[in-house]
Design an enzyme around this catalytic site. Structure first.
Site, PDB file in Angstrom:
ATOM      1  CD  GLU A  16      -2.751   2.311  -3.592  1.00  0.00           C
ATOM      2  OE1 GLU A  16      -3.375   3.390  -3.567  1.00  0.00           O
ATOM      3  OE2 GLU A  16      -3.049   1.343  -2.873  1.00  0.00           O
ATOM      4  CG  HIS A  17      -0.199   6.139  -0.839  1.00  0.00           C
ATOM      5  ND1 HIS A  17      -0.844   7.269  -0.392  1.00  0.00           N
ATOM      6  CD2 HIS A  17      -1.024   5.104  -0.509  1.00  0.00           C
ATOM      7  CE1 HIS A  17      -1.982   6.952   0.183  1.00  0.00           C
ATOM      8  NE2 HIS A  17      -2.117   5.632   0.137  1.00  0.00           N
ATOM      9  CD  GLU A  45      -5.241   5.313   3.025  1.00  0.00           C
ATOM     10  OE1 GLU A  45      -5.849   4.409   2.423  1.00  0.00           O
ATOM     11  OE2 GLU A  45      -4.184   5.825   2.596  1.00  0.00           O
ATOM     12  CG  HIS A  63      -1.785   1.168   1.372  1.00  0.00           C
ATOM     13  ND1 HIS A  63      -1.636   2.073   2.396  1.00  0.00           N
ATOM     14  CD2 HIS A  63      -2.809   1.625   0.621  1.00  0.00           C
ATOM     15  CE1 HIS A  63      -2.539   3.032   2.271  1.00  0.00           C
ATOM     16  NE2 HIS A  63      -3.260   2.789   1.203  1.00  0.00           N
TER      17      HIS A  63
END
Length: 459
Positions: free
Chosen positions: A85-86, A162, A82
């Site tokens: 991904e950013h 997040e 993740h």
């Protein structure tokens, strides 16, 4: 952006561009027609390209899918997929972060990404004429991100926010708590996709880059596109965009190979309660399910719709329509390569939680013992078929279908074949599955204003 880490850093493989040995490369590039309008090409690197031509549209959807997700991470690197991904949208040698977003938005397109437990997707949707731009931008981002140290620190802060935001959404959190209940905290399938503050905070740029280069290999990547396009042109565009990049190298690992990560075996049923001072109780009750390779997945789809798949389902009718005890109640199944789960969710007033839970248990027990009716079988089949076909009405969903079929199943089932599989489900098959699945001891996850001993032990 949103619903793996092993080994030392590797020496970069020699990069061979398409222009180095064009004749040899063309001989090794294999293209097949899978279905009407659908073609598949495997590049010399092992990277796969699938497209579906839909001439009646004026748009195109493109996805770069990587067969790496949170279950492929070590405990210390939880959240690396993740995190990456950013970072892949933050800049390459050719483009800054602004260049990447502005290029797509300037032509009215959209781009985004998401991470799951078993794969990561980077996608864009544009006008058909702008597909070459989308291919160049996405391929550049996935293959050539520089992971600048400053960007790592910026995105670390974004991801921690997040994670905190997720903790403020109990309706989402309860599903993660339930997954932990089924597979266990710290296991590959039980861990959070986002990672935790304890794993994200110390993660270094060197670790993330090592993960990136070790796991983002051409044989693990599928590029899919659907819309008004020509397959051969898409293949040329992808090859040109990846020329000279690490993804243009000769394959180093078998395509689709997932390393052994363990932790997919469900544990004994437990009750997990997360105390939150909320106005609503969030409940998930369920058990270990079946894997996506299990032929009974079609029967499970029918059973799921009968139990809690819509407004006519048993749970919705009993708990919401007849008694008004919950605004939202539904069932669902999740399948992975070697495991799965089945669950029922309900959101209700805390004072009604015990009653709602008792009703859910009672309905599951009835279906386990008595099965469903012929009428419910027909309705369940219709819901499965309708939702599948109606879900293929846009280029984005068709692009996703190609990728998931290739990446997760290794085969593309025709729509008519899939509908035939659903039609072939018998009442005996559904009832046998219900008797096996719903009679299991159940795990329970609850998020709300409760003490740890608020609910009785699972049966």
């Amino acid at each position: 952006m949103t619903d793996s880490s092993r080994g030392p850093a590797e020496r970069p493989a020699r990069v061979t561009t398409p222009s180095d040995h064009p004749a040899a490369a063309l001989k090794r590039m294999k293209t097949h027609t899978l279905q009407d309008g659908v073609k598949r090409t495997v590049l010399p690197s092992g990277l796969r390209i699938l497209t579906e031509a839909i001439p009646t549209t004026r748009s195109a959807a493109l996805g770069v899918w990587v067969g790496v997700g949170s279950r492929d991470e070590t405990p210390a690197m939880s959240g690396a997929s993740h995190f990456l991904e950013h970072l892949l949208f933050k800049g390459t040698e050719k483009r800054t972060a602004l260049d990447i977003s502005a290029a797509i938005e300037a032509v009215g397109g959209e781009t985004n990404a998401f991470t799951t437990k078993e794969y990561t997707c980077y996608y864009a949707r544009v006008l058909d004429a702008d597909l070459p731009l989308a291919v160049d931008v996405l391929c550049d981002a996935v293959a050539g991100s520089i992971l600048a140290p400053a960007d790592v620190e910026t995105e670390r802060g974004v991801i921690l926010e997040e994670i905190a935001m997720h903790d403020d959404e109990p309706g989402d959190e309860v599903h993660d708590v339930f997954t932990e209940a089924i597979f266990g905290a710290g296991t590959p399938l039980g861990r959070l996709i986002s990672g935790t503050e304890e794993t994200i905070s110390p993660m270094t740029r060197t670790q993330i880059n090592r993960f990136y280069r070790a796991r983002y290999k051409a044989p693990q990547i599928v590029v899919t596109a659907a819309g008004n396009l020509e397959h051969a042109k898409v293949v040329r565009l992808v090859r040109a965009a990846l020329a000279g990049s690490p993804l243009d190298a000769e394959p180093g690992v078998p395509a689709g190979k997932r390393g052994s990560t363990g932790g997919s075996r469900p544990r004994k049923p437990v009750t997990l309660i997360r105390h939150r001072d909320t106005e609503q109780a969030h409940i998930v009750l369920g058990c270990a399910g079946i894997s996506r390779a299990d032929d009974r997945r079609f029967a499970l789809g029918v059973l799921n719709n009968v139990l809690g798949g819509g407004m006519s389902s048993r749970l919705f009718q009993e708990i919401r329509e007849k008694r008004g005890l919950a605004y939202s109640v539904y069932s669902y199944g999740s399948q992975y390569a070697d495991a799965g789960l089945f669950a029922v969710y309900a959101g209700c007033a805390p004072g009604k939680a015990e009653e709602v839970l008792a009703l859910i248990r009672a309905e599951l027990a009835v279906v386990a013992a008595e099965g469903i009716t012929v009428e419910e079988l027909a309705r369940g089949k219709g819901m499965v078929k309708g939702s599948y076909v109606l879900g293929l009405e846009d280029t984005g969903s068709r692009m996703s279908r190609l990728a998931k079929s290739e990446l997760l199943h290794g085969d593309l089932m025709a729509v008519d074949e899939l509908l035939a599989q659903v039609d072939a489900v018998t009442l005996d098959e559904v009832n046998a599955l219900a008797a096996e699945l719903l009679a299991k001891p159940m795990s329970l996850a609850v998020v709300g204003p409760f003490d740890d001993d608020a609910f009785s032990a699972p049966r």
